[in-house]
Write a protein that holds these residues in place. Sequence first.
Motif, PDB file in Angstrom:
ATOM      1  N   ALA A 152       5.614   4.033  -2.002  1.00  0.00           N
ATOM      2  CA  ALA A 152       4.820   5.185  -2.428  1.00  0.00           C
ATOM      3  C   ALA A 152       4.406   4.989  -3.872  1.00  0.00           C
ATOM      4  O   ALA A 152       5.126   4.367  -4.646  1.00  0.00           O
ATOM      5  CB  ALA A 152       5.638   6.460  -2.292  1.00  0.00           C
ATOM      6  N   CYS A 153       3.225   5.512  -4.208  1.00  0.00           N
ATOM      7  CA  CYS A 153       2.824   5.500  -5.608  1.00  0.00           C
ATOM      8  C   CYS A 153       3.580   6.628  -6.311  1.00  0.00           C
ATOM      9  O   CYS A 153       4.151   7.502  -5.648  1.00  0.00           O
ATOM     10  CB  CYS A 153       1.320   5.659  -5.749  1.00  0.00           C
ATOM     11  N   TYR A 154       3.579   6.614  -7.636  1.00  0.00           N
ATOM     12  CA  TYR A 154       4.381   7.591  -8.375  1.00  0.00           C
ATOM     13  C   TYR A 154       3.991   9.040  -8.052  1.00  0.00           C
ATOM     14  O   TYR A 154       4.863   9.857  -7.758  1.00  0.00           O
ATOM     15  CB  TYR A 154       4.273   7.301  -9.885  1.00  0.00           C
ATOM     16  N   PRO A 155       2.677   9.420  -8.059  1.00  0.00           N
ATOM     17  CA  PRO A 155       2.318  10.816  -7.748  1.00  0.00           C
ATOM     18  C   PRO A 155       2.808  11.271  -6.377  1.00  0.00           C
ATOM     19  O   PRO A 155       3.333  12.386  -6.239  1.00  0.00           O
ATOM     20  CB  PRO A 155       0.793  10.819  -7.809  1.00  0.00           C
ATOM     21  N   CYS A 156       2.639  10.415  -5.342  1.00  0.00           N
ATOM     22  CA  CYS A 156       3.073  10.784  -3.992  1.00  0.00           C
ATOM     23  C   CYS A 156       4.581  10.979  -3.942  1.00  0.00           C
ATOM     24  O   CYS A 156       5.074  11.926  -3.323  1.00  0.00           O
ATOM     25  CB  CYS A 156       2.672   9.712  -2.984  1.00  0.00           C
ATOM     26  N   ASN A 157       5.307  10.056  -4.601  1.00  0.00           N
ATOM     27  CA  ASN A 157       6.760  10.130  -4.616  1.00  0.00           C
ATOM     28  C   ASN A 157       7.230  11.441  -5.259  1.00  0.00           C
ATOM     29  O   ASN A 157       8.146  12.098  -4.774  1.00  0.00           O
ATOM     30  CB  ASN A 157       7.318   8.930  -5.389  1.00  0.00           C
TER      31      ASN A 157
ATOM     32  N   THR B  45       0.852  -1.187   0.000  1.00  0.00           N
ATOM     33  CA  THR B  45       0.000   0.000   0.000  1.00  0.00           C
ATOM     34  C   THR B  45       0.888   1.236   0.000  1.00  0.00           C
ATOM     35  O   THR B  45       1.927   1.241   0.664  1.00  0.00           O
ATOM     36  CB  THR B  45      -0.858   0.030   1.280  1.00  0.00           C
ATOM     37  N   CYS B  46       0.471   2.289  -0.697  1.00  0.00           N
ATOM     38  CA  CYS B  46       1.206   3.556  -0.653  1.00  0.00           C
ATOM     39  C   CYS B  46       1.107   4.105   0.764  1.00  0.00           C
ATOM     40  O   CYS B  46       0.027   4.229   1.320  1.00  0.00           O
ATOM     41  CB  CYS B  46       0.618   4.542  -1.662  1.00  0.00           C
ATOM     42  N   ALA B  47       2.259   4.449   1.371  1.00  0.00           N
ATOM     43  CA  ALA B  47       2.271   4.878   2.769  1.00  0.00           C
ATOM     44  C   ALA B  47       1.624   6.245   2.946  1.00  0.00           C
ATOM     45  O   ALA B  47       1.228   6.601   4.046  1.00  0.00           O
ATOM     46  CB  ALA B  47       3.707   4.905   3.288  1.00  0.00           C
ATOM     47  N   TYR B  48       1.508   7.012   1.860  1.00  0.00           N
ATOM     48  CA  TYR B  48       1.029   8.396   2.003  1.00  0.00           C
ATOM     49  C   TYR B  48      -0.451   8.538   1.640  1.00  0.00           C
ATOM     50  O   TYR B  48      -1.175   9.288   2.284  1.00  0.00           O
ATOM     51  CB  TYR B  48       1.888   9.323   1.157  1.00  0.00           C
ATOM     52  N   CYS B  49      -0.909   7.826   0.605  1.00  0.00           N
ATOM     53  CA  CYS B  49      -2.325   7.997   0.225  1.00  0.00           C
ATOM     54  C   CYS B  49      -3.102   6.680   0.319  1.00  0.00           C
ATOM     55  O   CYS B  49      -4.259   6.630  -0.054  1.00  0.00           O
ATOM     56  CB  CYS B  49      -2.447   8.578  -1.180  1.00  0.00           C
ATOM     57  N   GLN B  50      -2.474   5.620   0.836  1.00  0.00           N
ATOM     58  CA  GLN B  50      -3.109   4.315   1.041  1.00  0.00           C
ATOM     59  C   GLN B  50      -3.592   3.678  -0.259  1.00  0.00           C
ATOM     60  O   GLN B  50      -4.496   2.840  -0.240  1.00  0.00           O
ATOM     61  CB  GLN B  50      -4.305   4.390   2.027  1.00  0.00           C
TER      62      GLN B  50
HETATM   63 ZN   LIG Z   1       0.200   7.597  -2.893  1.00  0.00          ZN
END
Ligand SMILES: [Zn+2]
Length: 433
Positions: free
Chosen positions: A229-234, A196-201
Amino acid sequence: MESSIIYVLSVSGQPLMPTKRHNKVWYWLRRGLAKVVRQEPFTIQLCFETSTYTQPVIVGVDTGSKTVGVAATTNGEVVYQAEVYLRTDISANMTQRRMYRRHRRARKTRYRAARFANRRRQVEWLPPSLRSKAEATVKAVRLIASLLPVGKVNVEVGNFDTQRMQHPQISGLDYQQGTLQGYLVREYVLEKWKRTCAYCQARGVPLELEHIVPRSRGGGSRESNLTLACYPCNERKGQQTAAEFGYPKIQAQACVPLKDAAHVSVIKTSVLQQLRSLFGDAHLSVTYGYETKYKRIQMLGLPKSHTNDAVAIACEMGERVKPREEVYQIRCLPRGQYQRFNGRHSEHKCWAPRKVRGYKLYEVVKAKGVVGYIGGRREKGSFIIKELSSGKKLIEVAPSKLERVARPTQGWMITRKPILENLRKEGGASSPS
Ligand SMILES: [Zn+2]
């Protein structure tokens, strides 16, 4: 099409090295120098003394809850590959049996003593559904050991090895520099952060390994500094630390190591225990999913499948082998030895006879360009044909239209894969893959 492998047993029934020399085998069979002991996988037993020199065969087992992959390699060649479909109907069947019994007790029938309180569980008791899966996995390995001189069995138990995470210096070069270290860390971080993306789940999107303290600001590449992290969050996080980005808790979370990452399931524990008593501790070795993945993709360049994983598990590090075109498909079946078939007392014989219109249950048949097994029969009416791998209903067809392909043996239905695919193409009922 490569020529298929014929398995050879000695006079005393010991497995010898397999052969591809079909002419020689037919010569032996014609002269009575050998006899067929098994149709599928095709096995012969020699009737004359030979040297019993063998080279050890390595078996790889990819355990699973529905499908098990097994493969055997020797001398850089794959000599056996099979997919085993485990039974998934056991708990439903037992629920039904319990229901029938409950109803039967309420009816006016002969006296049955109450027996619910005089049963004791064995020490190594497993629920029947899991026990069937563990036993079928071991049985699949035992089948190989009856065909080939097995020297070693490799079993994949978990995704990664926590021992190696903590003490990287105990292992070989691959782990300390690059390649395999990367695989190990990646699998570990994926598991730890539950994919799971740690920032936006976000789930189910491509995830990147993300440095909590960025490398440009002195953050290291140890797993305690990594998250997903997913690409946008990263992209949005950029050069900030997680705390600056607005997620101070992530840093603390990353420092807590995963408890027991190689959680070995109940089935795997039982499989390991049984294999250990069969082959001995020295001939059994345990591997991890990240190693399999590395070997399958980087060394062998194979797509994901249960049999390809099994080939990768059987391989030594750095060994290059080619998987076989021919894969055995093995489906586990109920044996059908029940009290209701015996009918000694008042149990009525209200079930279908062993053969209906000449066919038994689970025979592999071909009809209307489709290959499947008989999943349901009617005294008057059509039979139900089900798919070999999934057990889904394919067609209903009159028994007169059926053509027999194979019969089940010893609680198993064994077929070869490419043959079935060729047969399926004739009818044009192929599915895109
Ligand atoms: Zn994310």
